[in-house]
Design an enzyme around this catalytic site. Structure first.
Site, mmCIF file in Angstrom:
data_model
loop_
_atom_site.group_PDB
_atom_site.id
_atom_site.type_symbol
_atom_site.label_atom_id
_atom_site.label_comp_id
_atom_site.label_asym_id
_atom_site.label_seq_id
_atom_site.Cartn_x
_atom_site.Cartn_y
_atom_site.Cartn_z
ATOM 1 C CG ASN A 180 -6.250 7.662 -13.674
ATOM 2 O OD1 ASN A 180 -6.018 6.711 -13.666
ATOM 3 N ND2 ASN A 180 -7.425 8.464 -12.501
ATOM 4 C CD1 TRP A 181 -5.245 4.714 -19.666
ATOM 5 C CD2 TRP A 181 -4.341 2.695 -19.741
ATOM 6 N NE1 TRP A 181 -4.813 4.940 -20.296
ATOM 7 C CE2 TRP A 181 -4.695 3.149 -20.910
ATOM 8 C CE3 TRP A 181 -4.210 1.583 -19.863
ATOM 9 C CZ2 TRP A 181 -3.364 2.955 -22.058
ATOM 10 C CZ3 TRP A 181 -3.316 0.590 -20.669
ATOM 11 C CH2 TRP A 181 -3.255 1.729 -21.781
ATOM 12 C CE LYS A 182 -10.629 7.284 -13.085
ATOM 13 N NZ LYS A 182 -12.242 8.432 -12.815
ATOM 14 C CG HIS A 187 -7.498 10.464 -8.450
ATOM 15 N ND1 HIS A 187 -8.946 10.106 -8.225
ATOM 16 C CD2 HIS A 187 -7.654 10.729 -9.756
ATOM 17 C CE1 HIS A 187 -9.802 10.048 -9.170
ATOM 18 N NE2 HIS A 187 -9.217 10.342 -10.658
ATOM 19 C CD GLU A 245 -11.805 7.343 -9.437
ATOM 20 O OE1 GLU A 245 -10.687 6.861 -9.690
ATOM 21 O OE2 GLU A 245 -12.773 7.898 -9.856
ATOM 22 C CD GLU A 283 -8.548 14.676 -11.701
ATOM 23 O OE1 GLU A 283 -8.623 14.951 -12.962
ATOM 24 O OE2 GLU A 283 -8.394 13.574 -10.885
ATOM 25 N N GLY A 313 -15.636 11.572 -14.791
ATOM 26 C CA GLY A 313 -16.439 10.398 -14.680
ATOM 27 C C GLY A 313 -18.047 10.686 -15.445
ATOM 28 C CB SER A 340 -15.798 15.757 -17.339
ATOM 29 O OG SER A 340 -17.131 14.515 -16.859
ATOM 30 N N GLY A 371 -9.328 11.028 -17.615
ATOM 31 C CA GLY A 371 -9.974 9.264 -17.355
ATOM 32 C C GLY A 371 -10.326 8.334 -18.208
ATOM 33 N N GLY A 372 -11.229 8.265 -18.585
ATOM 34 C CA GLY A 372 -11.998 7.624 -18.748
ATOM 35 C C GLY A 372 -11.613 7.971 -20.730
HETATM 36 C C1 PEP Z 1 -9.733 11.280 -13.445
HETATM 37 O O1 PEP Z 1 -10.424 10.610 -13.019
HETATM 38 O O2 PEP Z 1 -8.817 11.518 -12.859
HETATM 39 C C2 PEP Z 1 -10.926 11.407 -14.807
HETATM 40 C C3 PEP Z 1 -10.277 13.332 -14.738
HETATM 41 O O3 PEP Z 1 -11.641 11.055 -14.804
HETATM 42 P P1 PEP Z 1 -12.742 11.610 -16.219
HETATM 43 O O4 PEP Z 1 -12.419 12.331 -17.398
HETATM 44 O O5 PEP Z 1 -13.092 10.076 -16.545
HETATM 45 O O6 PEP Z 1 -13.459 12.910 -15.473
#
Ligand code: PEP
Length: 250
Positions: free
Chosen positions: A10-12, A97, A99, A166, A172, A212, A233-234
């Site tokens: 997920n590049w957001k 998600h 967010e 999640e 994050g 994470s 994500g990141g």
């Molecule tokens: C996400 O935003 O779906 C996520 C899991 O982010 P991260 O891996 O950065 O915690």
């Protein structure tokens, strides 16, 4: 039940045309052996899906959107429909998600309608659920996630849907639940998905862990029972990190 693991990035709200080079670089590690063990999907911003299509397809990677509107088209300025994502080359779409739930006030009822829209358009929804830190500390993690599944997963959905657990406090932050907590939640989530879908369908539903996930913890998290892959994500922004995570399945 043989569920093919899925690693979805997920590049957001990150990624410019220059970032397509990362997708190209993912292809070089995603060889025949790895393809047989794990499905790899990138969810870039919608602006890049069409541009990424050839690069991804040539390497056997899938593409996904990060959200969709419930309607197929219409007067909804700034929104993107599931049909548009499909048309651009996506095969998945993330819905619900945290967010989106926080920034846009999306309720589970809205998430369910979006998941139905994804299915209508021929996309596989990745339906996200997860508790906040306060809810976990209050001992409410299971009940919160159970309710989110009940309200977000359409009862008539096929077993091809994907659910992502999640924990909001893990996204994050560099924090992750213990493998025992992940095992408990994923087993519980499968039970609740079965209660929703019935007919033994939950055995085929892939339940991803997200929050994470990094190259250093992917092996441990991905080997937990009922964890069928990761929503990343990141660490999905660079080919190096996301491929190190996917390589946990080699
Ligand atoms: C996400 O935003 O779906 C996520 C899991 O982010 P991260 O891996 O950065 O915690």
């Amino acid at each position: 039940m043989n569920r093919c693991p899925l690693v979805a990035g997920n590049w957001k709200m990150n990624g410019l045309i220059v970032s397509l080079a990362e997708i190209a670089a993912m292809r070089t590690v995603y060889d025949v052996g790895l393809k047989a063990r794990v499905e790899l999907v990138v969810c870039p911003p919608a602006t890049l899906i069409g541009l990424a299509l050839d690069i991804a397809t040539q390497g056997g990677l899938g593409l996904g959107g990060q959200d969709c509107h419930a309607a197929a088209s219409g007067a909804h300025t700034g929104d993107i429909s599931a049909e548009m994502l499909k048309d651009a080359g996506a095969s998945y779409v993330i819905v619900g998600h945290s967010e989106r739930r926080t920034d846009h006030g999306e309720t589970s009822a809205i998430v369910r309608v979006k998941a139905k829209a994804a299915l209508r358009a021929g996309l596989t929804p990745i339906i996200c659920v997860g508790e906040t830190r306060a809810q976990r500390e209050a001992g409410e993690a299971l009940s919160v996630v159970g309710r989110q599944i009940e309200e977000s997963v359409p009862a008539e959905a096929p077993e091809t849907i994907v659910v992502a657990y999640e924990p909001v406090w893990a996204i994050g932050t560099g924090l992750t639940p213990t493998p025992e907590d992940v095992a408990q939640m994923h087993a519980f989530a499968r039970e609740r998905i079965e209660a929703q879908l019935g007919g033994g369908k939950s055995e085929s539903v892939r339940i991803l862990y997200g929050g994470s996930v990094k190259p250093g913890n992917a092996g441990e998290l991905m080997s937990v029972a009922n964890v069928d892959g990761a929503l990343v994500g990141g660490a999905s922004l660079t080919a190096k990190d996301v491929m190190a995570i996917a390589t946990a399945y080699r």
